[in-house]
Design an enzyme around this catalytic site. Sequence first.
Site, PDB file in Angstrom:
ATOM      1  N   HIS A 148       0.883  -1.186   0.000  1.00 10.41           N
ATOM      2  CA  HIS A 148       0.000   0.000   0.000  1.00 10.41           C
ATOM      3  C   HIS A 148       0.915   1.229   0.000  1.00 10.41           C
ATOM      4  CE1 HIS A 148      -3.397   2.518   0.583  1.00 10.41           C
ATOM      5  NE2 HIS A 148      -3.761   2.213   1.824  1.00 10.41           N
ATOM      6  N   HIS A 174      -1.895  -2.083 -10.202  1.00  7.36           N
ATOM      7  CA  HIS A 174      -2.907  -1.532  -9.299  1.00  7.36           C
ATOM      8  C   HIS A 174      -4.092  -2.477  -9.216  1.00  7.36           C
ATOM      9  CE1 HIS A 174      -5.691   1.247  -7.390  1.00  7.36           C
ATOM     10  NE2 HIS A 174      -4.604   1.854  -6.976  1.00  7.36           N
ATOM     11  N   ASP A 203       2.601   5.715  -6.594  1.00  5.73           N
ATOM     12  CA  ASP A 203       3.872   5.667  -5.867  1.00  5.73           C
ATOM     13  C   ASP A 203       5.092   5.709  -6.772  1.00  5.73           C
ATOM     14  OD1 ASP A 203       2.754   5.422  -3.265  1.00  5.73           O
ATOM     15  OD2 ASP A 203       2.159   3.389  -3.791  1.00  5.73           O
TER      16      ASP A 203
HETATM   17  N1  COA Z   1       5.517  -6.350 -10.636  1.00  8.43           N
HETATM   18  C1  COA Z   1       5.521  -7.562 -11.203  1.00  8.43           C
HETATM   19  N2  COA Z   1       4.462  -8.368 -11.240  1.00  8.43           N
HETATM   20  C2  COA Z   1       3.358  -7.915 -10.686  1.00  8.43           C
HETATM   21  C3  COA Z   1       3.253  -6.654 -10.101  1.00  8.43           C
HETATM   22  C4  COA Z   1       4.392  -5.866 -10.086  1.00  8.43           C
HETATM   23  N3  COA Z   1       4.378  -4.671  -9.510  1.00  8.43           N
HETATM   24  N4  COA Z   1       2.015  -6.462  -9.622  1.00  8.43           N
HETATM   25  C5  COA Z   1       1.345  -7.571  -9.923  1.00  8.43           C
HETATM   26  N5  COA Z   1       2.148  -8.453 -10.552  1.00  8.43           N
HETATM   27  C6  COA Z   1       1.787  -9.784 -11.005  1.00  8.43           C
HETATM   28  C7  COA Z   1       1.778 -10.737  -9.828  1.00  8.43           C
HETATM   29  O1  COA Z   1       3.039 -11.294  -9.580  1.00  8.43           O
HETATM   30  C8  COA Z   1       0.756 -11.730 -10.259  1.00  8.43           C
HETATM   31  O2  COA Z   1       1.344 -12.590 -11.198  1.00  8.43           O
HETATM   32  P1  COA Z   1       0.922 -14.161 -11.283  1.00  8.43           P
HETATM   33  O3  COA Z   1      -0.530 -14.142 -11.609  1.00  8.43           O
HETATM   34  O4  COA Z   1       1.796 -14.670 -12.340  1.00  8.43           O
HETATM   35  O5  COA Z   1       1.213 -14.708  -9.922  1.00  8.43           O
HETATM   36  C9  COA Z   1      -0.261 -10.895 -10.998  1.00  8.43           C
HETATM   37  O6  COA Z   1       0.461  -9.757 -11.481  1.00  8.43           O
HETATM   38  C10 COA Z   1      -1.407 -10.428 -10.125  1.00  8.43           C
HETATM   39  O7  COA Z   1      -0.845  -9.856  -8.938  1.00  8.43           O
HETATM   40  P2  COA Z   1      -1.698  -9.390  -7.696  1.00  8.43           P
HETATM   41  O8  COA Z   1      -0.794  -8.881  -6.636  1.00  8.43           O
HETATM   42  O9  COA Z   1      -2.651 -10.468  -7.321  1.00  8.43           O
HETATM   43  O10 COA Z   1      -2.478  -8.206  -8.427  1.00  8.43           O
HETATM   44  P3  COA Z   1      -3.437  -7.169  -7.800  1.00  8.43           P
HETATM   45  O11 COA Z   1      -4.048  -6.462  -8.928  1.00  8.43           O
HETATM   46  O12 COA Z   1      -4.323  -7.780  -6.822  1.00  8.43           O
HETATM   47  O13 COA Z   1      -2.420  -6.250  -6.967  1.00  8.43           O
HETATM   48  C11 COA Z   1      -0.982  -4.585  -6.304  1.00  8.43           C
HETATM   49  C12 COA Z   1      -2.262  -4.906  -7.062  1.00  8.43           C
HETATM   50  C13 COA Z   1      -0.877  -3.069  -6.211  1.00  8.43           C
HETATM   51  C14 COA Z   1      -1.034  -5.164  -4.894  1.00  8.43           C
HETATM   52  C15 COA Z   1       0.227  -5.167  -7.075  1.00  8.43           C
HETATM   53  O14 COA Z   1       0.227  -4.725  -8.395  1.00  8.43           O
HETATM   54  C16 COA Z   1       1.538  -4.850  -6.388  1.00  8.43           C
HETATM   55  O15 COA Z   1       1.912  -5.533  -5.433  1.00  8.43           O
HETATM   56  N6  COA Z   1       2.278  -3.802  -6.886  1.00  8.43           N
HETATM   57  C17 COA Z   1       3.499  -3.411  -6.294  1.00  8.43           C
HETATM   58  C18 COA Z   1       3.266  -2.670  -4.970  1.00  8.43           C
HETATM   59  C19 COA Z   1       2.721  -1.290  -5.183  1.00  8.43           C
HETATM   60  O16 COA Z   1       3.201  -0.522  -6.008  1.00  8.43           O
HETATM   61  N7  COA Z   1       1.720  -0.938  -4.368  1.00  8.43           N
HETATM   62  C20 COA Z   1       1.118   0.389  -4.404  1.00  8.43           C
HETATM   63  C21 COA Z   1      -0.282   0.327  -4.901  1.00  8.43           C
HETATM   64  S1  COA Z   1      -0.946   1.939  -5.161  1.00  8.43           S
END
Ligand code: COA
Length: 381
Positions: free
Chosen positions: A228, A267, A318
């Site tokens: 987050h 996201h 971010d």
């Molecule tokens: N880099 C690489 N791969 C990523 C990724 C990233 N930043 N974000 C998601 N993925 C991949 C995951 O590894 C997963 O791959 P898989 O299906 O092969 O296992 C897939 O995309 C889905 O990931 P998930 O975390 O379940 O997606 P989400 O849409 O629920 O999650 C976030 C959203 C923000 C939690 C996620 O994109 C993330 O962790 N980003 C990095 C942290 C971040 O910047 N957070 C700030 C948010 S404003």
Amino acid sequence: MTSTATEKTTAAAAGLRGVVAAQSAIGDVNGEQGILIYQGYNIHDLAEHSTFEEVVFLLWNGRLPKEEELKSLTAEIRANYNAPPAVIAMMKQFPKDADPMDVLRTAISSLDFYDKDGHGTDREPALRAAIRLTAQMGTIAAAWDRIRNGKDVIAPDSSLSIAANFLYMLRGERADADEERMFDVCLMLHADHELNASTFTTRVVSGTLAGMYGAVTAGIAALAGPLHGGANTNVMKMLIEIDDPSKVDAWVDKALEEHRKIMGIGHAVYKTEDPRATWLRKYSRHMGEKKGELKWFEMSQRIEQLMLEKKGMFPNVDFYSASTYYLMGIPLDLYTPIFAVSRISGWTGHILEQYGHNKLIRPRAEYIGARDLKYTPIADR
Ligand code: COA
């Protein structure tokens, strides 16, 4: 079959993705089209023309203020910039290496003791608490940076906006007008984001009719996590680790090979450009040009391009805020507290809304464990 209050509807979407958990008039995210609105106003329009204080009024009242109303709210916020001396004294006892988000969580929680008329769920006392919290989040974050570095805490300047005052208290001198405006826009961009993890947390806590200080404290705890608000600090750590634009491609390839997440990318709701990133990209480039240090912007831009090509993923709020804050000379571990300096406006807006039409938030779990097991005495296990 229609569901009753006690019956479970199976919405086992992992992480509650797509589940509508509250009605709110505060903000809306259109993830398909990349549109963010606060109380009906597009974030781009606000970033272009508004100020953080005006956005605070908007989030709390559902409309833009008239001139006198904005003056009055601004004056009330500024009159509350000073944190209680006992809280600052307590912070001086904390270990100097304490994480600023942990300090913020603890100090903000303790403000509750010193607020004489900001308790209860009626709008008037809750609004008074919201004003104090909004005024003092920046004071506490900036004071901690001074305290941990053995410097005197700078008294807030009540002639300054929240954005300008934060930078002043951090540095001991005024920022230039360009940086103050840019930082003010950064605060506007982070102010609200519908039911993100920390805001949902504040609604769950306030939905029990617990007080605003407790709900905000819980929100800070949720914001601290690297998935987050903690992502912005980790973006900068990544850029510093890569260090050279020529190393970006190999670094990203290796990270993806090892199934590591690239911070600041992706996201839960946006499936296209995060509209906040549009502004922050511009600021990252601007600060790079201003400081003659474009490499952070260039590296970020290359990571963005690679992640779009390889994974179809976009930068979030971010991603470019990291290099923007870095070039403003802000310590890495203050990026997430800065998020809180802004998001306090959205959190308190949601808490006020929750108190206004409260219903205890109490979902159900889909039980996937065993049943009908027979208890075995410990000696027989
Ligand atoms: N880099 C690489 N791969 C990523 C990724 C990233 N930043 N974000 C998601 N993925 C991949 C995951 O590894 C997963 O791959 P898989 O299906 O092969 O296992 C897939 O995309 C889905 O990931 P998930 O975390 O379940 O997606 P989400 O849409 O629920 O999650 C976030 C959203 C923000 C939690 C996620 O994109 C993330 O962790 N980003 C990095 C942290 C971040 O910047 N957070 C700030 C948010 S404003």
